[in-house]
Write a protein that holds these residues in place. Structure first.
Motif, PDB file in Angstrom:
ATOM      1  N   ASP A   1     -12.554   6.057   6.908  1.00 46.83           N
ATOM      2  CA  ASP A   1     -12.463   4.629   7.226  1.00 46.83           C
ATOM      3  C   ASP A   1     -13.867   4.015   7.257  1.00 46.83           C
ATOM      4  O   ASP A   1     -14.884   4.732   7.176  1.00 46.83           O
ATOM      5  CB  ASP A   1     -11.761   4.442   8.579  1.00 46.83           C
TER       6      ASP A   1
ATOM      7  N   ASP B   1     -17.481  -2.907  11.700  1.00 52.56           N
ATOM      8  CA  ASP B   1     -16.451  -3.842  12.125  1.00 52.56           C
ATOM      9  C   ASP B   1     -16.530  -5.044  11.175  1.00 52.56           C
ATOM     10  O   ASP B   1     -17.591  -5.645  11.019  1.00 52.56           O
ATOM     11  CB  ASP B   1     -16.748  -4.273  13.572  1.00 52.56           C
TER      12      ASP B   1
ATOM     13  N   LYS C   1     -14.564  -7.837  11.360  1.00 49.80           N
ATOM     14  CA  LYS C   1     -14.006  -9.048  11.968  1.00 49.80           C
ATOM     15  C   LYS C   1     -14.960 -10.238  11.765  1.00 49.80           C
ATOM     16  O   LYS C   1     -16.150 -10.157  12.078  1.00 49.80           O
ATOM     17  CB  LYS C   1     -13.790  -8.821  13.468  1.00 49.80           C
TER      18      LYS C   1
ATOM     19  N   ASN D   1      -4.369  -3.740   4.685  1.00 52.26           N
ATOM     20  CA  ASN D   1      -4.965  -2.993   5.800  1.00 52.26           C
ATOM     21  C   ASN D   1      -6.218  -3.691   6.339  1.00 52.26           C
ATOM     22  O   ASN D   1      -6.373  -3.877   7.539  1.00 52.26           O
ATOM     23  CB  ASN D   1      -5.275  -1.569   5.330  1.00 52.26           C
ATOM     24  N   LEU D   2      -7.100  -4.108   5.421  1.00 56.21           N
ATOM     25  CA  LEU D   2      -8.356  -4.729   5.852  1.00 56.21           C
ATOM     26  C   LEU D   2      -8.120  -6.129   6.430  1.00 56.21           C
ATOM     27  O   LEU D   2      -8.812  -6.550   7.351  1.00 56.21           O
ATOM     28  CB  LEU D   2      -9.357  -4.775   4.693  1.00 56.21           C
TER      29      LEU D   2
ATOM     30  N   SER E   1      -5.752  -7.067   8.255  1.00 54.75           N
ATOM     31  CA  SER E   1      -5.278  -6.957   9.644  1.00 54.75           C
ATOM     32  C   SER E   1      -6.445  -6.837  10.626  1.00 54.75           C
ATOM     33  O   SER E   1      -6.259  -6.960  11.829  1.00 54.75           O
ATOM     34  CB  SER E   1      -4.337  -5.763   9.785  1.00 54.75           C
ATOM     35  N   ARG E   2      -7.650  -6.609  10.105  1.00 57.01           N
ATOM     36  CA  ARG E   2      -8.832  -6.522  10.978  1.00 57.01           C
ATOM     37  C   ARG E   2      -9.535  -7.885  11.112  1.00 57.01           C
ATOM     38  O   ARG E   2     -10.656  -7.973  11.613  1.00 57.01           O
ATOM     39  CB  ARG E   2      -9.799  -5.480  10.430  1.00 57.01           C
ATOM     40  N   ASN E   3      -8.880  -8.910  10.585  1.00 55.81           N
ATOM     41  CA  ASN E   3      -9.348 -10.313  10.700  1.00 55.81           C
ATOM     42  C   ASN E   3     -10.735 -10.609  10.142  1.00 55.81           C
ATOM     43  O   ASN E   3     -11.574 -11.202  10.834  1.00 55.81           O
ATOM     44  CB  ASN E   3      -9.265 -10.780  12.148  1.00 55.81           C
TER      45      ASN E   3
END
Ligand code: 5GP
Ligand code: MG
Ligand code: MG
Length: 185
Positions: A90, A94, A96, A119-120, A122-124
């Motif tokens: 991964d 971060d 975000k 997937n990415l 969803s990490r805003n």
């Protein structure tokens, strides 16, 4: 630059030479630099195929950026993308609120990237786009995602070189070529 005589004996045809590739990467770098001024750009390369392209592309971009890597492995049939992938490595970062640009070697069905983008997302991150070196954009075939930056379109053949492998070989070829059929059998 590679000479015709220096071509690997397993390669049937060179599709894109080192010079062709350098011109594509330079153009993509200019497009990305223009679009990401004042943004918080993070390039995310998908291991291992995109490593060579990543190395060249990042040096052709002249806005501040960070890089990170992911490794995925797909389930099921190796020859065909299932779109169900497992994250093997991964991100360390971060993402975000940052402007993510996924760097890919080749887009075929697009199912791998569709999964990754979901997937990415969803990490805003603030934004998420795709830069692919090659796009097997052929008639009657629709990719699951639409890349914003494309090096070049590519015929629907199995290609190697410039990071792309067959059984982990040929990644180091400085050009992109089609393998001789006898190499598969
Ligand atoms: P997709 O999910 O878009 O169908 O599959 C994309 C992945 O399949 C690429 O990232 C790459 O790893 C692999 N792939 C698809 N086409 C080729 C090809 O012509 N040559 C090589 N070496 N890998 C390919
Ligand atoms: Mg790939
Ligand atoms: Mg591969």
């Amino acid at each position: 630059m590679i000479e015709q005589g220096a071509m690997h004996p397993d390669i049937e045809q060179v599709l894109f030479t080192e010079e062709d590739i350098a011109a594509m990467v330079k153009r993509m770098g200019a497009e990305i630099s223009r679009d990401y001024q004042g943004k918080d750009l993070v390039l995310i390369a998908v291991l291992r195929g995109a490593v060579v392209f990543m190395g060249d592309l990042m040096r052709s971009i002249d806005v501040p950026l960070a890089i990170d890597f992911m490794a995925v492995s797909s389930y099921g049939d190796k020859a065909k993308s299932s779109g169900v992938v497992r994250i093997v490595k991964d991100l360390d970062m971060d993402i975000k609120g940052r402007d993510v640009l996924i760097v890919e070697d080749i887009l075929d069905s697009g199912l791998t990237l569709k999964y990754l983008m979901k997937n990415l997302s969803s990490r805003n991150p603030a934004s998420i786009e795709v830069a692919t070196f090659l796009w097997k954009d052929v008639e009657g075939k629709q990719a699951a995602i639409n890349p914003k930056y494309v090096g070049t379109h590519c015929p629907d053949a199995f290609v190697v070189g410039y990071g792309l492998d067959f059984a982990e070989r040929y990644r180091n070829l400085p050009y992109v070529g089609i393998l001789k059929p006898e190499v598969y059998s």
